[in-house]
Design a protein around this motif. Structure first.
Motif, mmCIF file in Angstrom:
data_model
loop_
_atom_site.group_PDB
_atom_site.id
_atom_site.type_symbol
_atom_site.label_atom_id
_atom_site.label_comp_id
_atom_site.label_asym_id
_atom_site.label_seq_id
_atom_site.Cartn_x
_atom_site.Cartn_y
_atom_site.Cartn_z
ATOM 1 N N SER A 26 0.824 -1.198 0.000
ATOM 2 C CA SER A 26 0.000 0.000 0.000
ATOM 3 C C SER A 26 0.860 1.251 0.000
ATOM 4 O O SER A 26 2.088 1.197 0.114
ATOM 5 C CB SER A 26 -0.921 -0.002 1.220
ATOM 6 N N GLY A 27 0.203 2.397 -0.110
ATOM 7 C CA GLY A 27 0.903 3.671 -0.098
ATOM 8 C C GLY A 27 1.045 4.222 1.312
ATOM 9 O O GLY A 27 0.369 3.789 2.232
ATOM 10 N N GLY A 28 1.924 5.211 1.447
ATOM 11 C CA GLY A 28 2.129 5.815 2.760
ATOM 12 C C GLY A 28 3.381 6.656 2.837
ATOM 13 O O GLY A 28 3.860 6.967 3.922
ATOM 14 N N TYR A 34 9.013 0.785 6.197
ATOM 15 C CA TYR A 34 8.487 -0.362 6.945
ATOM 16 C C TYR A 34 8.348 -1.580 6.024
ATOM 17 O O TYR A 34 8.631 -2.711 6.436
ATOM 18 C CB TYR A 34 7.134 0.010 7.556
ATOM 19 N N GLN A 35 7.933 -1.340 4.791
ATOM 20 C CA GLN A 35 7.767 -2.438 3.836
ATOM 21 C C GLN A 35 9.092 -3.114 3.528
ATOM 22 O O GLN A 35 9.134 -4.324 3.279
ATOM 23 C CB GLN A 35 7.130 -1.918 2.547
ATOM 24 N N ILE A 206 -0.353 -8.658 2.344
ATOM 25 C CA ILE A 206 -0.610 -7.228 2.241
ATOM 26 C C ILE A 206 0.220 -6.493 3.284
ATOM 27 O O ILE A 206 0.236 -6.886 4.450
ATOM 28 C CB ILE A 206 -2.108 -6.926 2.468
ATOM 29 N N VAL A 207 0.901 -5.431 2.866
ATOM 30 C CA VAL A 207 1.689 -4.642 3.810
ATOM 31 C C VAL A 207 1.135 -3.221 3.863
ATOM 32 O O VAL A 207 1.237 -2.468 2.889
ATOM 33 C CB VAL A 207 3.183 -4.600 3.430
ATOM 34 N N PHE A 269 0.349 -7.354 7.169
ATOM 35 C CA PHE A 269 1.429 -6.790 7.978
ATOM 36 C C PHE A 269 1.186 -5.284 8.108
ATOM 37 O O PHE A 269 0.958 -4.611 7.099
ATOM 38 C CB PHE A 269 2.786 -7.021 7.307
ATOM 39 N N GLN A 270 1.253 -4.777 9.330
ATOM 40 C CA GLN A 270 1.155 -3.338 9.532
ATOM 41 C C GLN A 270 1.788 -2.987 10.873
ATOM 42 O O GLN A 270 1.913 -3.860 11.750
ATOM 43 C CB GLN A 270 -0.294 -2.871 9.496
#
Length: 315
Positions: A26-28, A34-35, A206-207, A269-270
């Motif tokens: 995902s975006g951020g 972190y990814q 998914i991250v 994952f988050q």
């Protein structure tokens, strides 16, 4: 969403000895480091992917990963600051923004230079991990997944990555192959999980880049804008995960043999704790901390999953 037919052709299921596996990043913005930590953990445990979809910084990370440049990606994250990615506008540039001759508050020329220097289109096309970058056209409102078969030059690759990273107002929209005004697809579909399902992927990793409970408050207009982007990106990501869970609930209503065949294995994952960095907070100290956090939290989750599976297999 437009699908990349080349991705479908390149991961025929009968060529695999396991279910098709998708990585969705995902975006951020600045939290993208972190990814990198999560990817390090996945790689160390021998978990690879047939497809990797990304939006915004997730698309850039996915491109490096698919090229086999994970170590280089970590080096870059640990050495850059915000000014290596974008420049704040001059008064003249602000005037151009107001009269419509400029499409973003911030100048992403530094990021463009990094991408031209680091992207290798041939490596990407030869990779066993096929990639797709989610982006939306402001002109037609079409949301599209740009895959490697759509990209025929390094310029087109850089355009696709910058388009996928273009947060409205903050970063300028980008044309692709001379057409449209493409922006971050994450504002509509931050984690393109539907594409993974359509391609027949049964394992989806998914991250996300935001903790479940993030109570940080903005203190200036730039932080307000980036915080608004956070809200949109995270809401879109959670919608994608809810869709996957709903899919599994529907599958479970089918006979056991059919349910087992179509059930999705989803890992999310988050960050476990609040991350007090906005999408524009980029510096090497933050990045090192986030990489370490991503690695440790992913390892904790993955080792736990492996142990549970070993116990299940022994029964």
């Amino acid at each position: 969403m437009t699908q990349d037919a080349g991705i479908q052709n390149d991961i025929a299921e009968d060529s695999l000895d396991r279910p098709k596996r998708a990585l969705v990043l995902s975006g951020g913005g600045g939290r993208g480091a972190y990814q990198v930590g999560v990817l390090k953990a996945l790689t160390e445990l021998g978990i690879d992917f047939d497809v990797a979809f990304g939006t915004s910084v997730g698309g850039i990370n996915a491109a490096f990963y698919a090229q086999g440049k994970l170590k280089r990606l970590e080096e870059i994250w640990c050495s850059i600051s915000a000014t290596d990615v974008f420049h704040f506008p001059t008064m003249d540039q602000l005037r151009h923004l107001m009269i419509g001759h400029r499409w973003g508050l911030l100048d992403t020329e530094p990021l463009e230079e990094i991408l031209y220097r680091e992207m290798d289109l041939q490596l990407l096309k030869n990779s066993r991990t096929k990639v797709g970058f989610a982006t939306t056209d402001l002109c037609t409102l079409e949301t599209r997944l740009i895959g490697t078969d759509d990209i025929h030059s390094t310029r087109a690759l850089v355009d696709a990555l910058l388009a996928s990273s273009a947060l409205p107002i903050l970063f300028p929209a980008r044309d692709f192959n001379g057409e449209g005004l493409w922006i971050d697809g994450g504002l509509v579909r931050n984690t393109p999980v539907q594409a993974a399902i359509n391609l027949g992927c049964k394992e989806i990793h998914i991250v996300l880049l935001q903790a479940e409970n993030d109570g940080s408050c903005p203190t200036n207009i730039i932080q307000v804008l980036s915080r608004c982007a956070d809200i949109l990106l995270y809401a879109s990501a959670r919608d994608g995960i809810r869709m996957l869970n709903q899919y599994n609930k529907v599958v479970e209503t089918q006979p056991p043999e059919i349910a087992a065949q179509h059930r999705l294995d989803i890992r999310v994952f988050q960050p476990q704790n609040q991350v007090n960095y906005t999408v524009l907070d980029i510096n090497h100290a933050n990045s090192k901390s986030l990489i370490k956090q991503g690695y440790e939290e992913a390892m904790q989750l993955l080792v736990c999953d492996i142990t549970e599976q070993q116990i299940f297999d022994a029964l």
